[in-house]
Design a protein around this motif. Structure first.
Motif, PDB file in Angstrom:
ATOM      1  N   TYR A  79       0.841  -1.199   0.000  1.00 35.97           N
ATOM      2  CA  TYR A  79       0.000   0.000   0.000  1.00 35.97           C
ATOM      3  C   TYR A  79       0.875   1.246   0.000  1.00 35.97           C
ATOM      4  CZ  TYR A  79      -3.430   3.431   1.638  1.00 35.97           C
ATOM      5  OH  TYR A  79      -4.228   4.528   1.758  1.00 35.97           O
ATOM      6  N   LYS A  80       1.846   1.229   0.905  1.00 35.71           N
ATOM      7  CA  LYS A  80       2.757   2.360   1.029  1.00 35.71           C
ATOM      8  C   LYS A  80       3.506   2.597  -0.292  1.00 35.71           C
ATOM      9  CE  LYS A  80       6.311   3.943   4.315  1.00 35.71           C
ATOM     10  NZ  LYS A  80       7.629   3.514   3.836  1.00 35.71           N
ATOM     11  N   HIS A  81       3.950   1.504  -0.875  1.00 41.38           N
ATOM     12  CA  HIS A  81       4.704   1.614  -2.117  1.00 41.38           C
ATOM     13  C   HIS A  81       3.870   2.236  -3.233  1.00 41.38           C
ATOM     14  CE1 HIS A  81       7.791   0.547  -5.088  1.00 41.38           C
ATOM     15  NE2 HIS A  81       6.743   0.480  -5.897  1.00 41.38           N
ATOM     16  N   VAL A  82       2.624   1.777  -3.348  1.00 43.45           N
ATOM     17  CA  VAL A  82       1.746   2.265  -4.426  1.00 43.45           C
ATOM     18  C   VAL A  82       1.520   3.769  -4.281  1.00 43.45           C
ATOM     19  CG1 VAL A  82      -0.625   2.169  -5.327  1.00 43.45           C
ATOM     20  CG2 VAL A  82       0.614   0.048  -4.803  1.00 43.45           C
ATOM     21  N   ILE A  83       1.174   4.164  -3.074  1.00 42.35           N
ATOM     22  CA  ILE A  83       0.898   5.592  -2.848  1.00 42.35           C
ATOM     23  C   ILE A  83       2.145   6.424  -3.150  1.00 42.35           C
ATOM     24  CG2 ILE A  83       0.229   7.318  -1.114  1.00 42.35           C
ATOM     25  CD1 ILE A  83      -2.056   5.430  -1.976  1.00 42.35           C
ATOM     26  N   GLU A  84       3.277   5.958  -2.638  1.00 44.19           N
ATOM     27  CA  GLU A  84       4.519   6.719  -2.839  1.00 44.19           C
ATOM     28  C   GLU A  84       4.912   6.817  -4.309  1.00 44.19           C
ATOM     29  OE1 GLU A  84       6.565   5.844   1.525  1.00 44.19           O
ATOM     30  OE2 GLU A  84       7.475   5.019  -0.295  1.00 44.19           O
ATOM     31  N   LYS A  85       4.687   5.715  -5.014  1.00 43.12           N
ATOM     32  CA  LYS A  85       5.029   5.707  -6.449  1.00 43.12           C
ATOM     33  C   LYS A  85       4.238   6.790  -7.184  1.00 43.12           C
ATOM     34  CE  LYS A  85       6.530   3.590 -10.396  1.00 43.12           C
ATOM     35  NZ  LYS A  85       7.880   3.163 -10.748  1.00 43.12           N
ATOM     36  N   PHE A  86       2.938   6.831  -6.912  1.00 40.74           N
ATOM     37  CA  PHE A  86       2.107   7.838  -7.584  1.00 40.74           C
ATOM     38  C   PHE A  86       2.435   9.253  -7.097  1.00 40.74           C
ATOM     39  CE2 PHE A  86      -0.805   4.325  -8.902  1.00 40.74           C
ATOM     40  CZ  PHE A  86      -0.840   4.630 -10.255  1.00 40.74           C
ATOM     41  N   GLN A  87       2.688   9.379  -5.787  1.00 39.70           N
ATOM     42  CA  GLN A  87       3.048  10.707  -5.267  1.00 39.70           C
ATOM     43  C   GLN A  87       4.312  11.231  -5.938  1.00 39.70           C
ATOM     44  OE1 GLN A  87       3.086   9.754  -1.066  1.00 39.70           O
ATOM     45  NE2 GLN A  87       1.181  10.904  -0.679  1.00 39.70           N
ATOM     46  N   ARG A  88       5.285  10.326  -6.097  1.00 39.90           N
ATOM     47  CA  ARG A  88       6.545  10.728  -6.711  1.00 39.90           C
ATOM     48  C   ARG A  88       6.325  11.152  -8.170  1.00 39.90           C
ATOM     49  NH1 ARG A  88       9.264   6.588  -5.004  1.00 39.90           N
ATOM     50  NH2 ARG A  88       9.237   5.429  -6.960  1.00 39.90           N
ATOM     51  N   LEU A  89       5.523  10.358  -8.882  1.00 38.56           N
ATOM     52  CA  LEU A  89       5.206  10.680 -10.280  1.00 38.56           C
ATOM     53  C   LEU A  89       4.603  12.075 -10.401  1.00 38.56           C
ATOM     54  CD1 LEU A  89       3.469   7.720 -12.172  1.00 38.56           C
ATOM     55  CD2 LEU A  89       5.431   9.076 -12.919  1.00 38.56           C
ATOM     56  N   ILE A  90       3.605  12.307  -9.551  1.00 38.80           N
ATOM     57  CA  ILE A  90       2.893  13.592  -9.583  1.00 38.80           C
ATOM     58  C   ILE A  90       3.853  14.741  -9.278  1.00 38.80           C
ATOM     59  CG2 ILE A  90       1.165  14.956  -8.303  1.00 38.80           C
ATOM     60  CD1 ILE A  90      -0.415  12.210  -8.082  1.00 38.80           C
ATOM     61  N   ALA A  91       4.666  14.524  -8.241  1.00 37.60           N
ATOM     62  CA  ALA A  91       5.615  15.567  -7.848  1.00 37.60           C
ATOM     63  C   ALA A  91       6.628  15.826  -8.960  1.00 37.60           C
ATOM     64  CB  ALA A  91       6.327  15.158  -6.558  1.00 37.60           C
ATOM     65  N   ASP A  92       7.194  14.742  -9.499  1.00 40.81           N
ATOM     66  CA  ASP A  92       8.228  14.904 -10.523  1.00 40.81           C
ATOM     67  C   ASP A  92       7.679  15.546 -11.798  1.00 40.81           C
ATOM     68  OD1 ASP A  92       9.928  13.766  -8.734  1.00 40.81           O
ATOM     69  OD2 ASP A  92      10.115  11.831  -9.767  1.00 40.81           O
ATOM     70  N   LEU A  93       6.413  15.271 -12.099  1.00 40.41           N
ATOM     71  CA  LEU A  93       5.821  15.867 -13.302  1.00 40.41           C
ATOM     72  C   LEU A  93       5.361  17.298 -13.049  1.00 40.41           C
ATOM     73  CD1 LEU A  93       3.736  12.823 -14.592  1.00 40.41           C
ATOM     74  CD2 LEU A  93       5.696  13.855 -15.767  1.00 40.41           C
ATOM     75  N   GLY A  94       5.309  17.663 -11.767  1.00 40.86           N
ATOM     76  CA  GLY A  94       4.908  19.024 -11.418  1.00 40.86           C
ATOM     77  C   GLY A  94       3.446  19.309 -11.697  1.00 40.86           C
ATOM     78  N   ILE A  95       2.604  18.303 -11.530  1.00 35.89           N
ATOM     79  CA  ILE A  95       1.174  18.527 -11.757  1.00 35.89           C
ATOM     80  C   ILE A  95       0.435  18.519 -10.427  1.00 35.89           C
ATOM     81  CG2 ILE A  95       1.085  17.584 -14.095  1.00 35.89           C
ATOM     82  CD1 ILE A  95       0.074  14.943 -12.809  1.00 35.89           C
ATOM     83  N   GLU A  96      -0.786  19.021 -10.461  1.00 31.69           N
ATOM     84  CA  GLU A  96      -1.673  18.961  -9.300  1.00 31.69           C
ATOM     85  C   GLU A  96      -2.213  17.537  -9.208  1.00 31.69           C
ATOM     86  OE1 GLU A  96      -3.283  19.405  -6.109  1.00 31.69           O
ATOM     87  OE2 GLU A  96      -2.290  21.222  -6.885  1.00 31.69           O
ATOM     88  N   GLY A  97      -2.175  16.910  -7.988  1.00 29.62           N
ATOM     89  CA  GLY A  97      -2.592  15.510  -7.965  1.00 29.62           C
ATOM     90  C   GLY A  97      -3.113  15.019  -6.639  1.00 29.62           C
ATOM     91  N   LYS A  98      -3.402  15.933  -5.725  1.00 31.04           N
ATOM     92  CA  LYS A  98      -3.899  15.483  -4.417  1.00 31.04           C
ATOM     93  C   LYS A  98      -5.192  14.691  -4.560  1.00 31.04           C
ATOM     94  CE  LYS A  98      -1.752  18.783  -1.313  1.00 31.04           C
ATOM     95  NZ  LYS A  98      -1.805  20.258  -1.175  1.00 31.04           N
ATOM     96  N   ASP A  99      -6.073  15.153  -5.469  1.00 30.79           N
ATOM     97  CA  ASP A  99      -7.349  14.447  -5.671  1.00 30.79           C
ATOM     98  C   ASP A  99      -7.117  13.028  -6.202  1.00 30.79           C
ATOM     99  OD1 ASP A  99      -6.296  15.658  -7.980  1.00 30.79           O
ATOM    100  OD2 ASP A  99      -8.231  15.531  -9.015  1.00 30.79           O
ATOM    101  N   ILE A 100      -6.085  12.891  -7.034  1.00 30.86           N
ATOM    102  CA  ILE A 100      -5.778  11.558  -7.581  1.00 30.86           C
ATOM    103  C   ILE A 100      -5.398  10.606  -6.453  1.00 30.86           C
ATOM    104  CG2 ILE A 100      -4.089  10.277  -8.983  1.00 30.86           C
ATOM    105  CD1 ILE A 100      -4.123  12.590 -10.977  1.00 30.86           C
ATOM    106  N   ILE A 101      -4.503  11.064  -5.585  1.00 28.67           N
ATOM    107  CA  ILE A 101      -4.077  10.222  -4.460  1.00 28.67           C
ATOM    108  C   ILE A 101      -5.260   9.894  -3.555  1.00 28.67           C
ATOM    109  CG2 ILE A 101      -2.570  10.091  -2.415  1.00 28.67           C
ATOM    110  CD1 ILE A 101      -1.051   9.924  -5.093  1.00 28.67           C
ATOM    111  N   LYS A 102      -6.106  10.896  -3.325  1.00 29.65           N
ATOM    112  CA  LYS A 102      -7.266  10.687  -2.459  1.00 29.65           C
ATOM    113  C   LYS A 102      -8.205   9.631  -3.059  1.00 29.65           C
ATOM    114  CE  LYS A 102      -9.071  14.359  -0.102  1.00 29.65           C
ATOM    115  NZ  LYS A 102      -9.833  15.640  -0.114  1.00 29.65           N
ATOM    116  N   ASN A 103      -8.467   9.759  -4.356  1.00 23.59           N
ATOM    117  CA  ASN A 103      -9.352   8.785  -5.012  1.00 23.59           C
ATOM    118  C   ASN A 103      -8.738   7.379  -5.027  1.00 23.59           C
ATOM    119  OD1 ASN A 103     -11.417  10.559  -5.537  1.00 23.59           O
ATOM    120  ND2 ASN A 103     -10.542  11.219  -7.507  1.00 23.59           N
TER     121      ASN A 103
END
Lengths: 453, 453
Positions: A78-102
């Motif tokens: 679970y931790k890995h999945v969330i972190e992977k997506f968080q890192r992607l979002i951060a590195d791409l510089g996009i807004e993505g809090k809603d994505i992680i929440k969903n």
């Protein structure tokens, strides 16, 4: 829509921000690339396991990795999945809090056993598509996220091995015709008539791409991956081997083998029906033109490539009349069939027959099969032979071009290599030499040198 | 008894007085020739039909020849049979009125339908053996007529295709051990447990010889015929072809094919079990040493002979995954099996398969089979191809001798001959090339020149 291109990007092509940036460049490069099918983010150097495996591990409460003797529990996944997506979002510089929440909501959603694995397994594609779409828009590519549930991609209710139901094609065509700009579509899953997520077999994003190409009658289906295309022979063994520029659907089927397909076979079937060419391209090497798969081509060469299949076993049976009786082969195959073992070739003589089998399918069954055959057929000889490799030159140029087999056999003779099994059917676009595995490398080199180089 | 020889003389070897005189000389030549199995007198220049066919024509009241559109009624056949035996007796200068009288009695004997054909069909061997025996005695060879009913040769009650019941071997051994001098035995028939005559399949005198050789553990089974032995290749096509001096049981099986066996296959089975060598000799050419068939030999050559099979058809089917699915080949063969068609080779590829069939077996069924397969398998392609010939080099010397196939294929390449089908199993004592029939003669010549000459 005729000139539009469906592009499917495999896991490595969307594994991290740098890769997704390459994808963006590829889309920008050609305006006809209007349909982008996205895989789950693949493993990059920072990962030990694939994201989809982590998701399945969550769905099975850790059993997935435990059964592989890996100490990764559901919590860690679970931790890995969330972190992977968080890192992607951060590195791409996009807004993505809603994505992680969903995503978190999806993971925690109570879903009945039997449906849970498919639902969670699909989340990698689902949210990666959203991330890619958002990045495209940020980079000035007008894009819309189109989910299977939005476009009516209806699949059979066979979880983990779903197939597309034909009504989908009209749904897809209609939905996609309303999209402005690029459609970004998660691969790998569809919705059952009851509204549940069901996934295709692993590698099924290829299938999504193929189905969309079929539905919209695309001009081309580009399959972006991390290899330059289909090689003449395995380049790990023969580094000078070249990428084949054009192949027919038939040839690529013969060059790849089940389990070693360059891309999902079912993805090709529908493209073939509508004559949609498929192009294998390398996201990491735009300089390579890739391999184009078409229904017909004019061959400039005789042999276009040599396929190799290892881990073949054969069952050899000697009994008077075995190879010429009306029912012997049939009855023998019905024994093998009962064990669900894949069979390939059936070289026969008057009093014997060998059946080539998938060695891995046989694990645990050899003794049983032997006993059953002893009992039912009372053969004079009954032997299993293991570790056979099959080399198969392929090329539509071989048809009615006598002498290829002579050249191949002569090359092997010069190396003093013994051919155990030979099989060539009347289509004459391929033939098969079976060897003891220890001959296979040098046999492949010798055949490459004679037939292709 | 170990050094004794069983000699079986075929129809041409006992066709008339001159031939029977040769048989007498052969027996005189070697004292170990103690068991003589006699066929019915064969056709000589004065006959248009075989004696056994005349006898069957009598049994079927003329239907036998009528069904072949020949105008020979039962009465004519009767006349022919009697005259044939009368002439034999007269020409040999033996006393034989009682033989003719008994033969006439047998022919007129009321026998139930279903048993009559076998009984009458066996009379050629029955009375010819008596004539030969009487001639031997007249010529100073002490001989005794031993009928199957005298020695307890018991067979299954399958008329026209009887097989020997094992109790016979002891009976035969015991009876023959009491005979003084040469035993003269009619071939082709035995007695059922109920006391009826039942015959083996046509050519079954070979079988009688083999069974007797087995029963007495003969040192040798000589099969006297009208050919010098087994040729390397068909001498009608290649006159310089030589008789093969020695062959293993396995090799002769591969060199002959069903319907073109040099002698009755079942006759070999028991000899093989007891390692009794079989010698094919020519009654008309004692200078030829013939062909000896043994269980093992040290090969001096690589290819010992090339078999040819004409009138082969193949069924070619293309469907995705055909050649690698677990059940496709099995299910397909079960269609063919239902039509009772003999099948030989099964060259497969990933998406297609060809099944080689006996063309003659298929007459009248092709359309049906095609329709059944269309319906059950919905293939992409379904074709029958006719007039295929198969050439099969044979030789235990080929085993682990790489390069034979290279030489053969190169020879064909030089003649620009296209090979449609290739099949070689792991036993590696034979391989099979399939061609369009119009290539077969020149292919055989080219292969003979390269592999044997």
């Amino acid at each position: 829509m005729k000139s539009q291109i469906v592009c499917k990007f495999g896991g490595t092509s969307v594994a991290n921000a740098a890769q997704i940036n390459k994808v963006k460049d590829i889309i920008l490069q050609n305006k006809e690339r209007q349909y982008v099918v996205v895989s789950a983010p693949g493993k990059d150097s920072s990962d030990t396991e694939k994201l989809t495996d982590h998701l399945i591990n969550i769905a099975t409460d850790g059993r997935h990795f435990r059964s592989q003797s890996k100490e990764i529990d559901a919590q860690k996944s679970y931790k890995h999945v969330i972190e992977k997506f968080q890192r992607l979002i951060a590195d791409l510089g996009i807004e993505g809090k809603d994505i992680i929440k969903n995503l978190e909501k999806d993971i925690k959603k109570p879903i009945p056993e039997g449906k849970k694995k498919d639902f969670l397994a699909s989340r990698g594609e689902r949210y990666n598509a959203e991330i890619v779409c958002r990045y495209f828009n940020k980079q000035g590519i007008l894009s819309e996220l189109v989910l299977p549930e939005d476009m009516g991609l209806v699949v059979s209710e066979i979880f983990s091995n779903a197939s597309v139901i034909p009504v989908s094609y009209r749904n897809i065509r209609e939905k996609l015709s309303t999209v402005e700009g690029v459609s970004v579509i998660p691969g790998f899953y569809g919705m059952t008539a009851k509204g549940d997520v069901a996934v295709f077999s692993r590698g099924g994003s290829d299938l999504t791409g193929g189905e969309i190409a079929y539905a919209i009658e695309a001009a081309l289906y580009e399959n972006w991956t991390d290899t330059d295309g289909i090689y003449q022979v395995d380049p790990r063994l023969i580094p000078e081997a070249k990428v084949i520029p054009r192949l027919t659907y038939k040839e690529i089927r013969l060059l790849s083998s089940k389990g070693f397909d360059v891309f999902h076979y079912d993805a090709m079937v529908n493209c073939k029906k509508r004559n949609i060419p498929i192009k294998i391209r390398n996201t990491n090497n735009l300089a390579s033109e890739g391999t184009l798969i078409v229904s017909e081509r004019v061959p400039e060469e005789v042999v276009v490539g040599i396929a190799r299949k290892d881990n073949i076993a054969y069952l050899y049976i000697e009994r008077d009349g075995a190879g010429e009786s009306i029912s012997f082969v049939h009855d023998l195959l019905s024994v093998i069939k009962d064990y669900g073992i894949e069979t390939y070739h059936y070289p026969t003589d008057r009093d014997d027959i060998a059946i080539l089998l998938n060695q891995d399918d046989m694990v645990g069954f050899a003794k049983d099969i032997k006993e059953t055959i002893e009992k039912e057929f009372n053969p004079d000889t009954l032997e299993f032979s293991y570790n056979i490799s099959i080399l198969s030159p392929v090329g539509i140029g071989m048809k009615n071009h006598p002498g290829v087999i002579a050249e191949a056999a002569t090359a092997l003779k010069e190396q003093n290599i013994n051919i155990d099994i030979i099989n060539q059917g009347p289509a004459q676009i391929s033939f098969h030499f079976g060897f003891q595995n220890y001959y296979a490398d040098s046999a492949l080199k010798a055949m490459y040198k004679t037939l292709i180089k």
